[in-house]
Design a protein around this motif. Structure first.
Motif, PDB file in Angstrom:
ATOM      1  N   ASN A   9      -2.256   3.434 -21.682  1.00 20.26           N
ATOM      2  CA  ASN A   9      -1.566   3.803 -20.721  1.00 20.26           C
ATOM      3  C   ASN A   9      -2.059   4.076 -19.457  1.00 20.26           C
ATOM      4  N   GLN A  10      -3.162   4.618 -19.402  1.00 19.22           N
ATOM      5  CA  GLN A  10      -4.083   4.877 -18.315  1.00 19.22           C
ATOM      6  C   GLN A  10      -4.318   3.152 -17.687  1.00 19.22           C
ATOM      7  N   ILE A  11      -4.989   2.485 -18.738  1.00 23.31           N
ATOM      8  CA  ILE A  11      -5.290   1.249 -18.234  1.00 23.31           C
ATOM      9  C   ILE A  11      -4.081   0.368 -17.520  1.00 23.31           C
ATOM     10  N   LYS A  12      -2.903   0.663 -18.231  1.00 28.88           N
ATOM     11  CA  LYS A  12      -1.710   0.069 -17.573  1.00 28.88           C
ATOM     12  C   LYS A  12      -1.341   0.575 -16.016  1.00 28.88           C
ATOM     13  N   SER A  13      -1.623   1.801 -15.927  1.00 27.15           N
ATOM     14  CA  SER A  13      -1.323   2.396 -14.620  1.00 27.15           C
ATOM     15  C   SER A  13      -2.460   1.892 -13.532  1.00 27.15           C
ATOM     16  N   TRP A  14      -3.576   2.059 -14.025  1.00 28.05           N
ATOM     17  CA  TRP A  14      -4.663   1.502 -13.147  1.00 28.05           C
ATOM     18  C   TRP A  14      -4.675   0.268 -12.618  1.00 28.05           C
ATOM     19  N   LYS A  15      -4.061  -0.589 -13.706  1.00 31.69           N
ATOM     20  CA  LYS A  15      -3.935  -2.002 -13.277  1.00 31.69           C
ATOM     21  C   LYS A  15      -2.801  -2.499 -12.017  1.00 31.69           C
ATOM     22  N   LYS A  16      -1.910  -1.491 -12.200  1.00 34.19           N
ATOM     23  CA  LYS A  16      -0.955  -1.398 -11.221  1.00 34.19           C
ATOM     24  C   LYS A  16      -1.287  -1.122  -9.611  1.00 34.19           C
ATOM     25  N   LEU A  17      -2.806  -0.576  -9.577  1.00 31.62           N
ATOM     26  CA  LEU A  17      -3.122  -0.339  -8.348  1.00 31.62           C
ATOM     27  C   LEU A  17      -3.416  -1.562  -7.361  1.00 31.62           C
ATOM     28  N   SER A  18      -3.320  -2.730  -8.304  1.00 31.71           N
ATOM     29  CA  SER A  18      -3.843  -3.856  -7.281  1.00 31.71           C
ATOM     30  C   SER A  18      -2.570  -4.318  -6.405  1.00 31.71           C
ATOM     31  N   MET A  19      -1.529  -3.594  -6.639  1.00 31.71           N
ATOM     32  CA  MET A  19      -0.230  -3.770  -5.941  1.00 31.71           C
ATOM     33  C   MET A  19       0.002  -2.664  -4.991  1.00 31.71           C
ATOM     34  N   SER A  20       0.384  -3.236  -3.639  1.00 33.07           N
ATOM     35  CA  SER A  20       0.540  -2.143  -2.621  1.00 33.07           C
ATOM     36  C   SER A  20       1.666  -1.322  -3.155  1.00 33.07           C
ATOM     37  N   LYS A  21       3.024  -1.813  -3.683  1.00 36.24           N
ATOM     38  CA  LYS A  21       3.948  -0.822  -3.897  1.00 36.24           C
ATOM     39  C   LYS A  21       3.612   0.162  -4.877  1.00 36.24           C
ATOM     40  N   TYR A  22       2.678  -0.082  -5.944  1.00 32.40           N
ATOM     41  CA  TYR A  22       2.444   1.051  -6.649  1.00 32.40           C
ATOM     42  C   TYR A  22       1.379   1.925  -6.131  1.00 32.40           C
ATOM     43  N   ARG A  23       0.287   1.473  -5.249  1.00 31.59           N
ATOM     44  CA  ARG A  23      -0.541   2.256  -4.572  1.00 31.59           C
ATOM     45  C   ARG A  23       0.451   3.388  -3.992  1.00 31.59           C
ATOM     46  N   LYS A  24       1.459   2.875  -3.123  1.00 35.96           N
ATOM     47  CA  LYS A  24       2.341   3.832  -2.600  1.00 35.96           C
ATOM     48  C   LYS A  24       2.821   4.911  -3.446  1.00 35.96           C
ATOM     49  N   ARG A  25       3.403   4.286  -4.386  1.00 39.84           N
ATOM     50  CA  ARG A  25       4.264   5.349  -5.267  1.00 39.84           C
ATOM     51  C   ARG A  25       3.325   6.382  -6.110  1.00 39.84           C
ATOM     52  N   MET A  26       2.140   5.799  -6.551  1.00 37.76           N
ATOM     53  CA  MET A  26       1.132   6.743  -7.198  1.00 37.76           C
ATOM     54  C   MET A  26       0.303   7.407  -6.206  1.00 37.76           C
ATOM     55  N   ASN A  27       0.243   6.937  -4.983  1.00 35.27           N
ATOM     56  CA  ASN A  27      -0.581   7.750  -4.108  1.00 35.27           C
ATOM     57  C   ASN A  27      -2.110   7.606  -4.379  1.00 35.27           C
ATOM     58  N   ARG A  28      -2.503   6.427  -5.109  1.00 38.02           N
ATOM     59  CA  ARG A  28      -3.829   6.414  -5.603  1.00 38.02           C
ATOM     60  C   ARG A  28      -4.224   5.040  -5.205  1.00 38.02           C
ATOM     61  N   PHE A  29      -5.770   4.962  -5.056  1.00 38.69           N
ATOM     62  CA  PHE A  29      -6.042   3.534  -4.752  1.00 38.69           C
ATOM     63  C   PHE A  29      -7.291   3.152  -5.656  1.00 38.69           C
ATOM     64  N   LEU A  30      -8.081   2.011  -5.958  1.00 38.32           N
ATOM     65  CA  LEU A  30      -9.071   1.757  -6.812  1.00 38.32           C
ATOM     66  C   LEU A  30     -10.360   1.390  -5.876  1.00 38.32           C
ATOM     67  N   ALA A  31     -11.370   2.167  -6.068  1.00 42.07           N
ATOM     68  CA  ALA A  31     -12.623   1.469  -5.236  1.00 42.07           C
ATOM     69  C   ALA A  31     -13.333   0.828  -6.587  1.00 42.07           C
ATOM     70  N   GLU A  32     -14.040  -0.208  -6.144  1.00 39.22           N
ATOM     71  CA  GLU A  32     -14.734  -1.122  -7.100  1.00 39.22           C
ATOM     72  C   GLU A  32     -16.284  -1.155  -6.684  1.00 39.22           C
ATOM     73  N   GLY A  33     -17.159  -1.108  -7.661  1.00 37.26           N
ATOM     74  CA  GLY A  33     -18.454  -1.668  -7.219  1.00 37.26           C
ATOM     75  C   GLY A  33     -19.406  -0.292  -7.195  1.00 37.26           C
ATOM     76  N   GLU A  34     -20.666  -0.505  -7.631  1.00 37.46           N
ATOM     77  CA  GLU A  34     -21.614   0.586  -7.727  1.00 37.46           C
ATOM     78  C   GLU A  34     -21.832   1.285  -6.516  1.00 37.46           C
ATOM     79  N   ARG A  35     -22.333   0.566  -5.350  1.00 35.10           N
ATOM     80  CA  ARG A  35     -22.464   1.052  -4.137  1.00 35.10           C
ATOM     81  C   ARG A  35     -21.354   1.924  -3.300  1.00 35.10           C
ATOM     82  N   CYS A  36     -20.191   1.253  -3.679  1.00 30.80           N
ATOM     83  CA  CYS A  36     -18.791   1.771  -3.009  1.00 30.80           C
ATOM     84  C   CYS A  36     -18.589   3.163  -3.870  1.00 30.80           C
TER      85      CYS A  36
END
Lengths: 256, 256
Positions: A9-36
């Protein structure tokens, strides 16, 4: 803090963060990469909800913080949630920071970077990174500008996401607000009426506007009292500078 | 000049230009996009062999030159030869310009931009574009640097490809050659020994070196007499500037 395998379920919900609509709805975003991820954890400006790690990664100590739970994912699941071709095996689920209220940016009293319809995520991320580097006090994201929490934008900021207060809105209105508060508006522009940026002295309350990659700054923003500024160059061979380069040179100039 | 449908053999050979091996073998590269092709045709610094157009494009006048034959392609065939997701329907097959001979760049006597293992094609293209804008007199492409005639690099130059003389080679050797000819070497670096770039006065014969996106400038290049220079910023929140941004600010500073 705990480290355990991520649930389906977590993976399913994180996957949605690539879409603007879900970022807004969940109020979350994904940061990728070591340095970041490392820089975001270090800055403590953004609330990190979870750290995601490849389940066979070693040397994960720098991505583990006491307050943040970590989850492991298989390479396959990691590939599902990131849009990078070769993910580095480190990501973070973060809470989107609140936008500044109307009038609040003016109160910072410093250099503000304003983006007029910047569409390329890499350009926008680089601009946010540079504005943070040069100590700008805020960012205005005009209409038509990419979402600052799009994964590609976040990656291009190299961890500078969330450092500066930001506000989205029509620049016509936002610039007028700043001007009422004593701000001077400079428009990065290659037009004939523009004056060389070298002739414009740094000044505390300056807002520097950069325009769309192909079309420049919207003509409606060229009103009386605003200063069109130019970065001189060899126009006989090159049409213009890249938008992120132009803004960065302007910020460097105005940051003094 | 004539405009006619491209043959199957032509399409097959242009498609190969996405691969480094074939670019070398055929001594040709592909420039894509309206702005890029238009600027290259205007600059007349690069020999354009053929202009390629979508067969239903209108308004193709600006891409037609008397000396250059034009060929039309179907949308499908156009998609085969470009690596853009939404090709603009304009491309040009160009002859790769000759590299400068050993010692020749030193003779230009001006500002030279040197890239030490710049891997991101967009970054390299932006650097070439900015160096051309600020009137640099040459470009040095150190080992590990992307191919300047890779389609993504060419697109990022926005038509500035071919304006400046260039040379590929190990920077250790190339910098030493320039120094023998009276050049001063400045290394863009965030290290503790670096001095603020603002303290380094512009000077005719300067070579400005920018390092790899993740690792900076190779340690072997930090030898006596070379000047490590720094662009000051808020290192507490941001690790560094983007490499193309750092080089551009350096070029702007040294171009005076």
């Amino acid at each position: 803090m705990s480290i355990k395998p991520a649930s389906g379920n977590q993976i399913k919900s994180w996957k949605k963060l690539s879409m603007s609509k879900y970022r807004k709805r969940m109020n979350r975003f994904l940061a990728e990469g070591e340095r970041c991820v490392e820089q975001i954890l270090e800055n403590r400006k953004i609330m990190v909800e979870s750290v995601l790690l490849l389940d066979d990664s070693t040397d994960t100590g720098r991505f583990r913080h006491d307050e943040v739970p970590a989850y492991t994912l298989s390479a396959h699941d990691f590939g599902l949630i990131t849009d990078t071709q070769s993910p580095q095996g480190v990501a973070a689920v973060c809470v989107i920071p609140d936008e500044s209220a109307a009038g609040q940016l003016a109160g910072t009293g410093g250099l503000i970077a304003a983006m007029d319809a910047i569409q390329d995520p890499g350009n926008l991320g680089t601009m946010i990174r540079t504005a943070s580097w040069f100590g700008a006090t805020g960012i205005l994201l005009g209409e038509g500008t990419a979402d600052p929490f799009h994964p590609k934008v976040v990656r291009s900021t190299a961890g500078a996401t969330g450092i500066l207060p930001y506000r989205k809105g029509p620049l016509s209105k936002e610039l007028a607000e700043l001007e009422k508060a004593g701000y001077r508006t400079c428009l990065l522009d290659g037009g004939e009426d523009a004056i060389s940026i070298k002739q414009v002295k740094p000044h505390q309350k300056t807002v520097l506007v950069v325009g769309n990659e192909a079309n420049g700054i919207s003509s409606s923003l060229f009103t009386n009292g605003r200063i069109p500024v130019r970065i001189d160059g060899h126009e006989e061979y090159v049409e213009s500078l890249n938008a992120a380069i132009a803004l960065s040179i302007g910020l460097w100039h105005f940051a003094g």
